[in-house]
Write a protein that holds these residues in place. Sequence first.
Motif, short mmCIF file in Angstrom:
data_model
loop_
_atom_site.label_atom_id
_atom_site.label_comp_id
_atom_site.label_asym_id
_atom_site.label_seq_id
_atom_site.Cartn_x
_atom_site.Cartn_y
_atom_site.Cartn_z
N ARG A 293 -15.15 12.13 -19.55
CA ARG A 293 -15.83 10.65 -18.55
C ARG A 293 -17.16 11.46 -17.68
O ARG A 293 -16.99 11.66 -16.77
CB ARG A 293 -15.25 9.97 -17.59
N ASP A 294 -18.10 12.57 -17.89
CA ASP A 294 -18.57 12.82 -17.36
C ASP A 294 -20.40 12.31 -17.93
O ASP A 294 -19.89 12.43 -18.75
CB ASP A 294 -18.39 14.13 -17.73
N GLY B 24 -14.14 13.54 -13.12
CA GLY B 24 -13.44 13.59 -11.72
C GLY B 24 -12.96 12.51 -10.88
O GLY B 24 -11.29 12.42 -10.24
N HIS B 25 -13.54 11.81 -10.53
CA HIS B 25 -13.41 10.50 -9.76
C HIS B 25 -13.04 9.49 -10.44
O HIS B 25 -14.16 8.00 -11.09
CB HIS B 25 -14.41 10.15 -8.55
N GLU B 26 -11.60 9.16 -11.09
CA GLU B 26 -11.80 8.40 -13.05
C GLU B 26 -11.57 7.63 -11.89
O GLU B 26 -11.18 6.58 -10.84
CB GLU B 26 -10.62 8.54 -13.48
N GLU B 27 -12.22 6.00 -13.24
CA GLU B 27 -12.74 4.54 -13.00
C GLU B 27 -10.82 4.25 -14.22
O GLU B 27 -11.63 4.97 -15.57
CB GLU B 27 -12.99 4.27 -13.80
N GLY B 28 -10.71 3.22 -13.71
CA GLY B 28 -9.53 2.56 -14.70
C GLY B 28 -10.07 1.18 -15.11
O GLY B 28 -10.91 0.02 -15.34
N TRP B 29 -8.95 0.38 -15.33
CA TRP B 29 -8.15 -0.98 -15.84
C TRP B 29 -9.64 -2.17 -14.65
O TRP B 29 -10.07 -2.30 -14.48
CB TRP B 29 -7.34 -1.21 -15.40
N THR B 30 -9.30 -1.65 -13.40
CA THR B 30 -10.01 -2.89 -12.86
C THR B 30 -11.51 -2.48 -12.45
O THR B 30 -11.83 -3.53 -11.87
CB THR B 30 -9.04 -2.83 -11.06
N ASP B 31 -11.84 -1.16 -12.57
CA ASP B 31 -13.45 -0.93 -12.83
C ASP B 31 -13.74 -1.35 -13.59
O ASP B 31 -14.94 -2.44 -14.34
CB ASP B 31 -13.90 0.74 -13.22
N SER B 32 -12.66 -1.81 -14.88
CA SER B 32 -13.68 -2.21 -17.07
C SER B 32 -13.26 -3.38 -15.71
O SER B 32 -14.65 -4.32 -16.64
CB SER B 32 -11.94 -2.10 -16.93
N LEU B 33 -13.12 -4.56 -15.36
CA LEU B 33 -13.19 -5.81 -15.00
C LEU B 33 -14.15 -5.89 -14.21
O LEU B 33 -15.07 -7.04 -14.49
CB LEU B 33 -11.82 -6.44 -14.04
N LYS B 34 -14.96 -5.02 -12.81
CA LYS B 34 -15.46 -5.09 -12.20
C LYS B 34 -17.32 -4.98 -13.84
O LYS B 34 -17.91 -5.75 -12.66
CB LYS B 34 -15.75 -4.19 -11.07
N ASN B 35 -17.13 -4.22 -13.65
CA ASN B 35 -18.30 -4.33 -15.51
C ASN B 35 -18.06 -5.17 -15.84
O ASN B 35 -19.45 -5.92 -16.28
CB ASN B 35 -17.62 -2.97 -15.67
N PRO C 52 -7.62 6.55 -19.33
CA PRO C 52 -9.45 5.64 -20.52
C PRO C 52 -10.39 6.86 -20.11
O PRO C 52 -11.55 6.33 -20.30
CB PRO C 52 -9.65 4.67 -19.14
N PHE C 53 -10.18 8.07 -18.99
CA PHE C 53 -11.83 8.91 -18.75
C PHE C 53 -11.60 9.38 -20.17
O PHE C 53 -12.57 10.76 -19.71
CB PHE C 53 -10.94 9.82 -17.91
N ARG C 54 -10.31 10.00 -20.91
CA ARG C 54 -10.79 10.99 -22.53
C ARG C 54 -11.16 10.32 -23.75
O ARG C 54 -10.31 8.97 -24.01
CB ARG C 54 -9.82 11.97 -22.09
N LEU C 55 -11.50 11.00 -24.26
CA LEU C 55 -11.84 10.38 -25.79
C LEU C 55 -11.05 11.99 -26.72
O LEU C 55 -11.67 12.95 -26.68
CB LEU C 55 -13.22 9.88 -26.36
#
Length: 382
Positions: free
Chosen positions: A303-304, A321-332, A286-289
Motif C-alpha cells: 500500500r504505497d 508503512g502507516h497501515e490502514e485497516g478495518w476501521t479505516d475501510s469503514l471511514k472510507n 490488507p496492506f499487501r497484494l
Amino acid sequence: MRRIKAAIIGAGFIGKAHLEAVRRLGYVDIVAIGQNGQDKADAYAEALKIPKAYGNYMDLLNDPEIEVIHNCTPNHLHFEINKQVLLHGKHLLSEKPLTLTREEAKELHELASQTSLVTGINFNYRQFPMVQHLKSMVKDKDLGEINIIRGSYLQDWLLYDTDYNWRMEPEYGGQTRAISDIGSHLFDLIQYVTDLRIVEVFADLAVVIPKRYMNAAQGESFQPSSTHDRQLVDIKTEDYCSVLVKFDNGARGVFTVSQVSAGKKNALEINLDGSQASGSWKQEEPFRLMMGYRDKPGETVLRDPSQLKKEALPFMHYPSGHEEGWTDSLKNMMHNYYQAIVNQVPISGSVATFKEGYEIMVINDAIVRSARSGTWETVNWE
C-alpha cells in the motif's frame, strides 16, 4: 460544508463501529440513538455521548432534525425498519444482509429506486486501497482474462458448543447464518472486484455443532459467552458452507465460509487466477497484494502511493508503512456515502446499492436451494 444530522438505530458491535467512523468525518453529527426500550436507549446515549435517545424507532423517524439513518439492528429487523425509513423520507445506510428474504430485498430495492434518497449497504471491504488497486488491475486486463476465482471467509468465534448468539436462531438471523453473515461479504467483494456475476451454484453446507448451550442473557457478537444459566438447544443454521460457482464470463470458482475454524479471526481472502497473472488479497493483511506469474518471480505490491493505480489513491490517507485497516475501510465507506448527500450527486460506485443487496439475497437463495437439492442451481436474477 454544511453539517449533517444522523442517527443510529442499534448500538451493538457494528453500531459502535458506525459511530466511530462517522465521527471521523468531521462534518456529520450523530444526534440520536435508537434502542429497544427507553432505559437501554438512555444508557447507550449517555455512554456514547449522544444527545438524544429513543426507545422506539418510529419516534426517532419522526424527528425532523434527523436526515440520515444508520440501521445497525439484528437481521430480522432490517426489512421493516428500512422500509419505514424510506417511507419517512430519510437517507439510509443499512447493515447487511439487506433483509432476511429475496422477496423483502426486492421490495426495498424497488421502493428505494422510486425515491431520490441516498441509500446504501455497508459492504465495507470494497473500501480498502488494495482492493481498489486489484479491481483496477482487473479492469485494465493486467491479469488477462479471469478464469478461476477462489475465496474464503473464515472465523472461529463460534468454535465451541458454549458459543451462542442470536444469529443462530432462524427467526432472528434468517434461514442461513455463515452464508448470510460472512458469505454475503465474500460474494459481494468478488462480484465488485471482477465485475462478473455469479450465475450458477453447487453448495454443500453443514451444521458442525448440532447442539449448543444457549445463555439466558446473550451478549453482543464476537464477545465471550457467559457460563451461567445455560440450556442445551438444537442448532438449525450452518456453521460451514462451500460453494462451487460459475460466472457469466465462463469462469469457475469455489468459495468457503466457516465460523468454526480455529485461529481464523476475520480471515477474508480472495484469489483471482487470470490468463496472464494471479492476484491475492487477505483482509487480515490488507496492506499487501500478492501477484503470481508463470515466467517471472512473484511480486508483493504494498500500500504505497507510488505503486498503486490512480483509482486506489483516494482510498488511502497515510504514507506507506502507516497501515490502514478495518476501521479505516469503514471511514472510507462513510465518506463515500455521505459525499453523495453533501454534494447531491449519485452515490459512489464503491458503495453497495440496494439493488446489489437484493442480488446477494438472490445468490443466497440459490445456495440454499442447491444445498437442499444436491444439484447445480441457477441464480435467477429476474
